[in-house]
Design a protein around this motif. Sequence first.
Motif, PDB file in Angstrom:
ATOM      1  N   GLN A 496       6.289   0.740   4.017  1.00 51.77           N
ATOM      2  CA  GLN A 496       6.486   1.649   2.880  1.00 51.77           C
ATOM      3  C   GLN A 496       5.221   1.826   2.047  1.00 51.77           C
ATOM      4  OE1 GLN A 496       9.780  -0.592   1.075  1.00 51.77           O
ATOM      5  NE2 GLN A 496      11.098   1.192   1.393  1.00 51.77           N
ATOM      6  N   GLU A 573       7.141   7.277  -4.478  1.00 48.50           N
ATOM      7  CA  GLU A 573       8.082   7.712  -3.435  1.00 48.50           C
ATOM      8  C   GLU A 573       9.282   6.783  -3.322  1.00 48.50           C
ATOM      9  OE1 GLU A 573       8.244   8.438   1.437  1.00 48.50           O
ATOM     10  OE2 GLU A 573       6.323   8.024   0.434  1.00 48.50           O
ATOM     11  N   HIS A 574       9.038   5.487  -3.391  1.00 46.93           N
ATOM     12  CA  HIS A 574      10.097   4.531  -3.069  1.00 46.93           C
ATOM     13  C   HIS A 574      10.731   3.859  -4.289  1.00 46.93           C
ATOM     14  CE1 HIS A 574       9.231   4.839   1.203  1.00 46.93           C
ATOM     15  NE2 HIS A 574       7.946   4.653   0.936  1.00 46.93           N
ATOM     16  N   GLY A 587      11.974  -1.427  -3.506  1.00 43.07           N
ATOM     17  CA  GLY A 587      12.100  -0.153  -2.817  1.00 43.07           C
ATOM     18  C   GLY A 587      13.524   0.294  -2.599  1.00 43.07           C
TER      19      GLY A 587
END
Length: 785
Positions: A496, A573-574, A587
């Motif tokens: 990730q 993003e996570h 995450g």
Amino acid sequence: MPEKNVPILAALLGVALLLFARGVPAAPDRGADGWITHPDAGRNTPVVLRFRRTLELERVPAAWPVTVTADNRFVLFVNGARVASGPSTGTLARWRYSTVDLAPHLRRGSNVIAATVWNFGEAAPMAQVTLATGFRLTGDGVSTSGPGWRVAIDPGHAALKGNSQIDWQYYVASAPETIDASRALWDWAGRDETGAAWRDAVPAPQAARRKLAADRLPAQAFVPAPAGRVVRTDLAGGAQFPVRPVTVPPHTTAKLLLRQEAMISAYPTLDVAGGKGASITLEYGEALYDAARRKGDRDLVEDRQVIGFHDSFLADGGERSFSPLWWRTFRFIEIVIATGDAPLTLRALRLHETGYPFTQVAKFHSDDAELNRIWDVGWRTLRVDAHETFMDSSYWEQLQYTGDTRLEMLITYAVAGDPRLAAQAIDAFGETLVDGGLVPGRTPAREDNIIAPFSFAWVGMLSDWSQQQPDRELITRHLPGMRAVLDWFEPWLNEQGLLRKNPHWNFIDWAGQEWDDRDHFPSWGKHNGSCLLTAMWVGALRQGAALETAHGDSARAARNLQRADHARSAIREHCWDAQRGLFADDGDRTVFSQHMNVFAVLYDIATREEMRPLLERITVPGRGIDAPPGMYTSTYYFAWYLVRAFEHAGMPERYFDLLQTWRDLLELNFTTWPESRGDTRSDTHAWSAHPTADLLGIVAGIKPAAPGYARVRIEPMLGPLTKLDATAATPYGPVTVRYRVAAGKLEAEITRPAALPGEFSWKGRTIPLRDAVTRLTLPAAETRP
């Protein structure tokens, strides 16, 4: 006699005459680099040694410099007077020695140079490393590499591990000591050698296997201090002690509880007479405990008890002064006496306060008495915890931890303007990298303690130094270590782009988990990735890039920024939860904390538009630094980062709200700030003292405006204050401000060193400071162009 030998003989004769005048026969070096010991000292520890040598002088020289060190510690005496102690805490790779001038303490005729040297081994504070018991003194005519030094083991002085008395908390500090007067050596530093225990000192080659380094720190303070007053006793007339002597009758057990006005680090000495066979204990406490072992109001006495460690003394009937070799931190001392057939008189209790000898330059005095107390309590906390190193807690651990130390050194920059203890700390952490690239979580220490995120705090120390101090060389010598720290984390990135769990302690804050919890905070999620740890890496990478740009390699700076940008993208993003308007710790977006969102703001992971509402969501109006339900909240320590986030977001006015947490502590009569919320272990924890620096930097508004403190910016945030007088230290001298708010006007007076240019900023207006003293009258309300 051949003529060519005459100069050599003349030189030898001159040396011999000098040594004769100083009472020392010429002799070859005895090896072991001058380290000496007792023949039996290595058989076991703890051990206390007494060294002495006599010296006959026909005249007293103007100066007689010597260097001195020992393992573990020494106290040096000349003619019975204490003249030095040490060595400053160090490592085997950098073992400190001090330079001392003996001349002021010498006299014509007979002189005695003496030293107490002790090695408490595993009973010593965890910060005390050791190689082998030994003593080393070098100087013209008195070196321990020559003959004349005698040594005895003091059989009446012993020590034990502190956790044998405190087994219910993590305790690795002062060793409780026991002195049996009937077996102890007395008058060992007197004119003549007494008793049959004395031996010629022998070389200590094992002790020599270390690297010596000159101590760059000043001598620690040793200053008489008030002994406190009795607040509870069952001894008739005991309340008059220590102002007047008191006597404990035969076959009596008596207690005297003394309280200091404020917490202190000091060497205690108890003077007694008589009482052969009597036992005496001195038990030390930061606070008193109730029956449920809780503290509460720190001024309360009632039926509360000291629950701490104690020193023990056994009287022999003579007039004796009992004193442990190491200092103690306390607000309360309980003296317990149990007499036998003879009465015992407590003649006096004497204290000598100790600590790093800071000179206070700064001041803070406003029309808000609580703010003034907050400032004072913070400075006292720092002084109680600062010695030869910064310490997390001078009562419980006496260890220099990376995270704590970063905040402590900022206080010393602002209040004392003395960077020497800070430089010591930066060097101590940077000189020995562990596990291929991390700095130690604490140092010096006999046992390793690797706290991976604390390496980011060390990078932060370098960043702070670059702003606060003009010394560039300290930065450049630690750039290789900084690069190793930043590179160490990269292999731990997961798919990730978040940092996965590494094998070390990933402590960030005491945030709702047990002290030994290594799994729940920070959270790693199902994919074993921590948004929180990654955000900290982003901040360190950006700090490293700025340091590389200013002092190092521009290509490395660019690479650091590139790595930071990639990690920021992965976090956005996570970890961003748009529905809650918060960044998650993991995450999987299941755990939330103030901490993650603080770093998201502070390191520009959040956008400027997100910052203000985000900070509003992680705090509660009127509740200081508290978080709302459903997220981990900051301790007093991590609140420093919370404050930085509010500053970075352009919300410094919220600082007054955040200080409510410290106002609440004042209601409990703390005289130094505690370690953590609630039923805290430590009442003396300088990581909580950062308001002392921020009241100068945010409220009085005195802060560096350029690297190396090349400029000053005065930008006050007075909030409800109408009067404030403050001074802050800078590398170029003190800056003093005086503010008065009345009738819609601010009257400001700024005094600055001529060598320090700067500007004054107020409500959107910036004014250059051209004179040494600048006086301004401005509208108190915000102005707009």
